[in-house]
Design an enzyme around this catalytic site. Structure first.
Site, PDB file in Angstrom:
ATOM      1  N   LEU A 110       0.830  -1.205   0.000  1.00  0.00           N
ATOM      2  CA  LEU A 110       0.000   0.000   0.000  1.00  0.00           C
ATOM      3  C   LEU A 110       0.863   1.254   0.000  1.00  0.00           C
ATOM      4  O   LEU A 110       0.566   2.213  -0.720  1.00  0.00           O
ATOM      5  CB  LEU A 110      -0.932  -0.001   1.214  1.00  0.00           C
ATOM      6  CG  LEU A 110      -1.866   1.204   1.309  1.00  0.00           C
ATOM      7  CD1 LEU A 110      -2.806   1.269   0.106  1.00  0.00           C
ATOM      8  CD2 LEU A 110      -2.672   1.167   2.615  1.00  0.00           C
ATOM      9  N   THR A 130      10.263   6.229   3.953  1.00  0.00           N
ATOM     10  CA  THR A 130      10.729   5.674   5.208  1.00  0.00           C
ATOM     11  C   THR A 130      10.648   4.155   5.136  1.00  0.00           C
ATOM     12  O   THR A 130       9.714   3.595   4.569  1.00  0.00           O
ATOM     13  CB  THR A 130       9.921   6.169   6.436  1.00  0.00           C
ATOM     14  OG1 THR A 130       8.793   5.315   6.647  1.00  0.00           O
ATOM     15  CG2 THR A 130       9.496   7.610   6.276  1.00  0.00           C
ATOM     16  N   SER A 150      -6.783   3.768   8.430  1.00  0.00           N
ATOM     17  CA  SER A 150      -7.543   2.889   9.309  1.00  0.00           C
ATOM     18  C   SER A 150      -7.895   1.594   8.562  1.00  0.00           C
ATOM     19  O   SER A 150      -7.195   1.201   7.628  1.00  0.00           O
ATOM     20  CB  SER A 150      -8.800   3.604   9.817  1.00  0.00           C
ATOM     21  OG  SER A 150      -9.492   2.804  10.740  1.00  0.00           O
ATOM     22  N   TYR A 206      -4.809  -5.778  16.610  1.00  0.00           N
ATOM     23  CA  TYR A 206      -4.683  -5.057  15.341  1.00  0.00           C
ATOM     24  C   TYR A 206      -5.957  -4.272  15.034  1.00  0.00           C
ATOM     25  O   TYR A 206      -5.914  -3.053  14.792  1.00  0.00           O
ATOM     26  CB  TYR A 206      -4.379  -6.019  14.192  1.00  0.00           C
ATOM     27  CG  TYR A 206      -4.350  -5.326  12.848  1.00  0.00           C
ATOM     28  CD1 TYR A 206      -3.250  -4.561  12.467  1.00  0.00           C
ATOM     29  CD2 TYR A 206      -5.433  -5.404  11.978  1.00  0.00           C
ATOM     30  CE1 TYR A 206      -3.226  -3.895  11.245  1.00  0.00           C
ATOM     31  CE2 TYR A 206      -5.420  -4.744  10.754  1.00  0.00           C
ATOM     32  CZ  TYR A 206      -4.321  -3.986  10.396  1.00  0.00           C
ATOM     33  OH  TYR A 206      -4.317  -3.323   9.191  1.00  0.00           O
ATOM     34  N   LYS A 244      -6.657  -0.065  15.230  1.00  0.00           N
ATOM     35  CA  LYS A 244      -7.182   0.766  14.149  1.00  0.00           C
ATOM     36  C   LYS A 244      -8.410   1.547  14.614  1.00  0.00           C
ATOM     37  O   LYS A 244      -8.635   2.693  14.187  1.00  0.00           O
ATOM     38  CB  LYS A 244      -7.530  -0.108  12.939  1.00  0.00           C
ATOM     39  CG  LYS A 244      -6.318  -0.710  12.233  1.00  0.00           C
ATOM     40  CD  LYS A 244      -5.418   0.374  11.663  1.00  0.00           C
ATOM     41  CE  LYS A 244      -4.294  -0.192  10.832  1.00  0.00           C
ATOM     42  NZ  LYS A 244      -3.424   0.846  10.239  1.00  0.00           N
TER      43      LYS A 244
END
Length: 343
Positions: free
Chosen positions: A16, A39, A174, A198, A202
């Protein structure tokens, strides 16, 4: 030629994150000078990503790249990266907080089979069969998943807020799976006792956004957009799938889309639509930041569009205020610890 734009993309080497960079290159005119700051945790990954992006945008003359090595599981690393950016740039236009992850341990295959048979669309939209480790602690003595998905983003944004003020945009990522998150527990903000940290992390990201987006827009002129990429292929769970199960998952994605799910965008490039739209094309007066999730979606034929969803509730704002209060104290404690370590 306009003013140079600077975009920082955390986790840009992943599916992504890399797709966000590609879509950003496709959205911003080649006549606009652009710097993309990649990064990654490791130098090799950062260099590989920059080389791939150079090849992708080989026809752009006003494009430059930079990188910083960022480890979200280390507050010292985040602080060091913030200082590097503060020394190199006077303004950041777009910060994509894409990096993060989960502490997954595998798949409950019998449960997965039952869920798929019972409702294939729901099984690949709100799965309950992913196994996660409970209670993992980071080297900073924080809940590990909470740190990399929630607190790291908050700490990073606060540390570079002067670079973002005056029109910068922060894009939080999110997940559609927050619809099955547990109720916020003020006694377990760090999600150490959660059996699905997880998803719950979110959801906490959404609560954090509900608490700060409007205030930061008014006080600092920083637009913080909350987005999610729909459901697409990424590497976050790939190690637990083989070619056969990956193929089966993709088939279920297409089936879900065909029978009416707008969320199965499938490719990371389509998943990157909402984050890049929020950074470049959203108009705050028409597309407010406060309490709304802007999601990547597609129609049955795979044509992508941005779909606003989930308005923050009064309870979300209340819980977000509690969460931010806890994180502000963690920021103070973290900075004090870094000072001691540097002496």
């Amino acid at each position: 030629m306009g003013t140079r734009k600077v975009a920082v993309i955390t986790g840009a080497n992943g599916g992504l994150g890399y797709s966000i960079a590609c879509r950003l290159l496709d959205t911003i005119s080649p006549s606009v000078p652009l710097t993309i700051v990649v990064t990654a945790r490791y130098l090799r990954k950062a260099v590989e990503t920059i080389n791939r992006l150079r090849a992708y945008a080989s026809n752009r003359d006003l494009l430059s790249f930079d990188y910083v090595l960022l480890d979200l599981s280390s507050i010292s690393s985040i602080d060091e990266v913030a200082h590097q950016l503060l020394s190199r740039y006077t303004h950041i236009d777009y910060l994509f907080c894409n990096a993060g992850g989960g502490d997954f341990t595998g798949i409950d295959w019998p449960a997965a089979f039952i869920e798929v048979i019972s409702g294939p669309k729901n099984a690949v939209t709100h799965p309950h069969f992913k196994r996660e480790r409970i209670g993992r602690i980071s080297r900073d003595s924080l809940g590990w998943v909470f740190q990399i998905n929630v607190f790291a983003n908050y700490f990073f944004v606060k540390q570079i807020s002067t670079l973002l003020s005056g029109g910068g945009r922060v894009i939080l990522i999110s997940s559609i799976e927050t619809e099955i998150a547990h109720k916020f527990d003020p006694e377990d903000v760090q999600l150490i006792n959660s059996d699905q940290p997880y998803v719950d992390s979110k959801k906490e990201l959404e609560l954090m956004h509900a608490a700060i987006a409007e205030r930061w827009a008014e006080e600092l002129d920083v637009q913080i957009y909350l987005t999610h990429p729909g459901i697409c292929q990424t590497s976050i769970f790939a190690e637990y799938l083989n070619w056969f199960t990956t193929f089966g998952m993709l088939c279920l994605f297409y089936i879900a889309r065909w029978i009416g799910s707008p969320w199965h965008v499938i490719t990371p490039y389509k998943g990157a639509l909402a984050p890049v739209w929020a950074a470049v094309d959203a108009v705050p007066e028409a597309d407010p930041v406060d309490g709304i999730v802007y999601a990547s979606a597609t129609d049955r034929w795979g044509r992508p569009y941005v779909k606003p969803t989930h308005n923050a509730s009064t309870e979300d704002r209340k819980n977000g205020a509690i969460l931010v209060e806890v994180m502000d104290k963690l920021v103070e404690d973290s900075l004090e610890r870094i000072k001691v370590e540097d002496k």
